[in-house]
Scaffold this motif. Sequence first.
Motif, PDB file in Angstrom:
ATOM      1  N   LYS A 217       0.837  -1.222   0.000  1.00  0.00           N
ATOM      2  CA  LYS A 217       0.000   0.000   0.000  1.00  0.00           C
ATOM      3  C   LYS A 217       0.861   1.258   0.000  1.00  0.00           C
ATOM      4  O   LYS A 217       1.863   1.322   0.703  1.00  0.00           O
ATOM      5  CB  LYS A 217      -0.897   0.011   1.247  1.00  0.00           C
ATOM      6  N   CYS A 219       3.047   2.589  -1.933  1.00  0.00           N
ATOM      7  CA  CYS A 219       4.464   2.218  -2.064  1.00  0.00           C
ATOM      8  C   CYS A 219       5.245   3.250  -2.862  1.00  0.00           C
ATOM      9  O   CYS A 219       5.945   4.079  -2.305  1.00  0.00           O
ATOM     10  CB  CYS A 219       4.587   0.860  -2.732  1.00  0.00           C
TER      11      CYS A 219
ATOM     12  N   ASP B 367       1.686 -10.429  -6.990  1.00  0.00           N
ATOM     13  CA  ASP B 367       0.876  -9.245  -6.739  1.00  0.00           C
ATOM     14  C   ASP B 367       0.743  -8.464  -8.039  1.00  0.00           C
ATOM     15  O   ASP B 367       1.652  -8.457  -8.866  1.00  0.00           O
ATOM     16  CB  ASP B 367       1.531  -8.361  -5.667  1.00  0.00           C
ATOM     17  N   SER B 369      -0.486  -4.625  -9.707  1.00  0.00           N
ATOM     18  CA  SER B 369      -0.836  -3.220  -9.484  1.00  0.00           C
ATOM     19  C   SER B 369      -1.436  -2.669 -10.778  1.00  0.00           C
ATOM     20  O   SER B 369      -0.991  -3.033 -11.870  1.00  0.00           O
ATOM     21  CB  SER B 369       0.413  -2.416  -9.107  1.00  0.00           C
ATOM     22  N   ASP B 371      -1.927   0.776 -10.777  1.00  0.00           N
ATOM     23  CA  ASP B 371      -1.632   2.210 -10.644  1.00  0.00           C
ATOM     24  C   ASP B 371      -0.122   2.473 -10.599  1.00  0.00           C
ATOM     25  O   ASP B 371       0.343   3.355  -9.895  1.00  0.00           O
ATOM     26  CB  ASP B 371      -2.339   2.805  -9.416  1.00  0.00           C
ATOM     27  N   GLY B 373       2.351   0.701  -9.412  1.00  0.00           N
ATOM     28  CA  GLY B 373       3.122   0.228  -8.265  1.00  0.00           C
ATOM     29  C   GLY B 373       2.868   0.978  -6.972  1.00  0.00           C
ATOM     30  O   GLY B 373       3.554   0.739  -5.988  1.00  0.00           O
ATOM     31  N   ARG B 374       1.876   1.884  -6.987  1.00  0.00           N
ATOM     32  CA  ARG B 374       1.535   2.553  -5.712  1.00  0.00           C
ATOM     33  C   ARG B 374       0.872   1.549  -4.777  1.00  0.00           C
ATOM     34  O   ARG B 374       1.232   1.429  -3.615  1.00  0.00           O
ATOM     35  CB  ARG B 374       0.586   3.729  -5.944  1.00  0.00           C
ATOM     36  N   ASN B 375      -0.121   0.848  -5.310  1.00  0.00           N
ATOM     37  CA  ASN B 375      -0.856  -0.129  -4.505  1.00  0.00           C
ATOM     38  C   ASN B 375      -0.906  -1.467  -5.241  1.00  0.00           C
ATOM     39  O   ASN B 375      -0.952  -1.500  -6.469  1.00  0.00           O
ATOM     40  CB  ASN B 375      -2.288   0.366  -4.244  1.00  0.00           C
ATOM     41  N   TRP B 376      -0.929  -2.517  -4.438  1.00  0.00           N
ATOM     42  CA  TRP B 376      -0.872  -3.860  -5.025  1.00  0.00           C
ATOM     43  C   TRP B 376      -1.994  -4.722  -4.457  1.00  0.00           C
ATOM     44  O   TRP B 376      -2.405  -4.548  -3.316  1.00  0.00           O
ATOM     45  CB  TRP B 376       0.479  -4.515  -4.697  1.00  0.00           C
ATOM     46  N   ARG B 377      -2.447  -5.677  -5.283  1.00  0.00           N
ATOM     47  CA  ARG B 377      -3.410  -6.675  -4.836  1.00  0.00           C
ATOM     48  C   ARG B 377      -2.844  -8.054  -5.135  1.00  0.00           C
ATOM     49  O   ARG B 377      -2.211  -8.250  -6.184  1.00  0.00           O
ATOM     50  CB  ARG B 377      -4.729  -6.531  -5.591  1.00  0.00           C
ATOM     51  N   THR B 441       5.900  -2.785 -17.031  1.00  0.00           N
ATOM     52  CA  THR B 441       4.739  -1.888 -16.929  1.00  0.00           C
ATOM     53  C   THR B 441       4.041  -1.748 -18.281  1.00  0.00           C
ATOM     54  O   THR B 441       4.708  -1.512 -19.297  1.00  0.00           O
ATOM     55  CB  THR B 441       5.183  -0.481 -16.460  1.00  0.00           C
TER      56      THR B 441
END
Lengths: 368, 456
Positions: A217, A219, B367, B369, B371, B373-377, B441
């Motif tokens: 989160k 990151c 994982d 992302s 966005d 690499g700001r947030n990952w699932r 990316t």
Amino acid sequence: MFRSLNSARNQAVVSLACLGALLSFNAFGDTSFSGIGRTATPQEVAAWDIDVRPDFKGLPAGQGSVAQGMVVWEGKCASCHGVFGESNQTFSPLVGGTTAQDIQSGHVQRLNDPAYPGRTTLMKASTLSTLWDYINRAMPWTEPKSLTTNEVYAVVAYLLNLGNIVPEDLVLSNSNMAQVQKLLPNRNGMTTDHGLWPGKLIGNGGKPDVKAVACMKDCNTDVAIKSSLPDFARNAHGNLAEQNRIVGAQHGVDTTLAPAATMAQARATADSSKPALPVVKTASAAAIALTKTYSCVACHGVDARIVGPSFKEIGKKYESRADAVTYLEGKIRAGGSGVWGDIPMPPQSLKGVEATAIAKWLIAGSPK
Amino acid sequence: MNKINSENVQAGRLVKAPENFLAPQDVQHVFKAPATARRDFLRKAFAAAGMAAAAPAMAQTSSAGDANILNLPEHSRGLGRPVANDGYGKPSTFEGNVQRRTSPGLTQTTQASVSFAPLQSLFGIVTPSGLHFERHHQGWWDIDPSKHRLMLNGSDEKIMRTPMVFTMDELMRLPSVSRFHFIECGANTGMEWGNVAVPTCQYTHGMLSCSEFTGVPLKLLLDRAGVDYKRARYVLAEGADGSSMTRTVPMELVESGEVIVAYGQNGEMLRPENGYPLRLVVPGVQGVSWVKYLRRIEVGDQPYGAKDESIHYVDLMPSGQHRQYTSTQECKSVVTTPSGGQLLMDKGFYNVSGLAWSGRGKVARVDVSVDGGRNWRKARQETPVLNKCLTRFNLDWVWDGKPALIQSRATDDTGYVQPDKRQLRAVRGTRSIYHNNAIQTWLVQENGEVKNVQIS
């Protein structure tokens, strides 16, 4: 056949090894595998065991001079690698980028210069055995393993002389290879301090050099596009619409067109593009494919000279001969020299029908 | 009537098995009596067929729906092609776009060259053999397997008790193993160290394939020849083609039983472009060590410094030193759909799908992302998850039509996390060519086009 040469101690080691085999392959039951495989004869081993190690184990006795190397080079190597090893646009340059200082230090300084274009073979090679071994096993390009042992020594000597590493009067032999190794410009240019060797004796035992963390989160807050393909290169790899399946969640972008302004526009273009179906090969297409398969195109362009004449020039020269197809078929298969310039064309190992197909295409003016 | 049970099946008797099978005499018996009724049946059937044939004309005048439904297609109204029409079946002609391809300008000859697998069009983890990427050093051959031989010998006379020769017949008599493994060229993604160079994942990551390989563990053969494992810590593999490619493999890998002398690939023999009839399989290690047309194995007490260990496949570091004997393919992943060069036709739901792999073991997690690499699932890992093998991952995603930066990041079971480009370059610079396992990316643009981009 080496059993008689073994000491009692080695026999014991072998027995232990066999016990190990029984343990590791016990799932297979009987591990004697009787009747499978046989002892290789000494002549068979000699015929195939041609590798030469960095400590020169495997190097056969022989010798060759720089002057002899030049003759072999110009006959069999220059057509691809250039008369001076600078390459004839076919392969990367072998020679260049090394200095007298590098010969002293054993480390090529230009490897520190990111602006220096490319890396030649002599800038990289750290072991002389490697040059000898590879020329011996794989050269010339179309006739690997055809050089004699002495010719290999001579070619290596000539190559080193082109790189100003050895003098013109050098005679390279099995007895002075180790001394010449000490002159290689990049002999100290290798490191095994890394984690990419899956064994114990080389490197650091598999320890990675980059340690990333799986952040989940908030990151990377510094996200900006630093590099992408420029618009002029949009179609450089061909039409991407034809490189994707015609159905699916995504289709390919039609790169023959400018980027669409909106999704609706892009979708309209994609809907109208036709599926690419395999085309039945015409005689010309088949001949063109053969010129690629057999690397004719490495030396001949359709319209332009590369090392040899263009295909169209050849067709024009011979189109009026009654026996043109037979003549060209023979030339393609046997090779030739002196008609178009100094650089000879080596014999080509293609089937008669294939040579005929190319010859007919040449006479027809090399149509698309 | 055709029910098989212990009463009506005699031991050793062949039963003509297809369901509802009737022998000729049975056919006569069944159809003799109701001959009249049968004519009635046929008459009715013809009448029904006539009505069906009239249906398309009705559909054309209607706007009741999709013409592909309302107008019965030819394949629903005619007779199709027979069995064994093609003794070796080929993909649908509509799949003609799914091809391996060369990257323009990458190599100067077509014999020392590479073709890339169309990862953007593949499902699951197995690469169809005809789409497996190719890397040849001096052209490929279709070798007569009855004349092919495998030789084992030692670098000296004491290191192997008996130098041996095997025919293909003999190798194929030995106990075999079948295992799924990925193979990746050490130079895969090599064009992208400094900046974006190619448009699609076929070209960025397509020197990657995965197959089920069948063959004999090399250890079994070496044991048979009697190897002094204390001294013999290196194995040289050599090909039979013009380049007679050689590479050094550590004995540890052979001793683990993982290294296979393989003849089988995805249920059939290896393809000629992949080394028919014999190649070495070195799981987790870059493709150049998987020597094709394998003719000889030598064991020795020193590495061999082959051409592809001293001049090529050496990784240039910022220090100006080359790393030598780099072999392992570290943990890596790539999203294959959506990916560069593709077009999203609408907003809404998409299945983000990709491949992950590690040369050190199994993929532990992936994982994703959207966005940059700001947030990952955490993505779903599909089965099977195998050692040194491709793993398929998927992630549900609803695209809102705004620009999105899609990435994937794999972690293997050693705990190693796939780095981003910045992290990798900080250690290795941009000139190493080989072993680029950085995070990829893809930019989804508002017009639906997906582009290859780098964000650091």
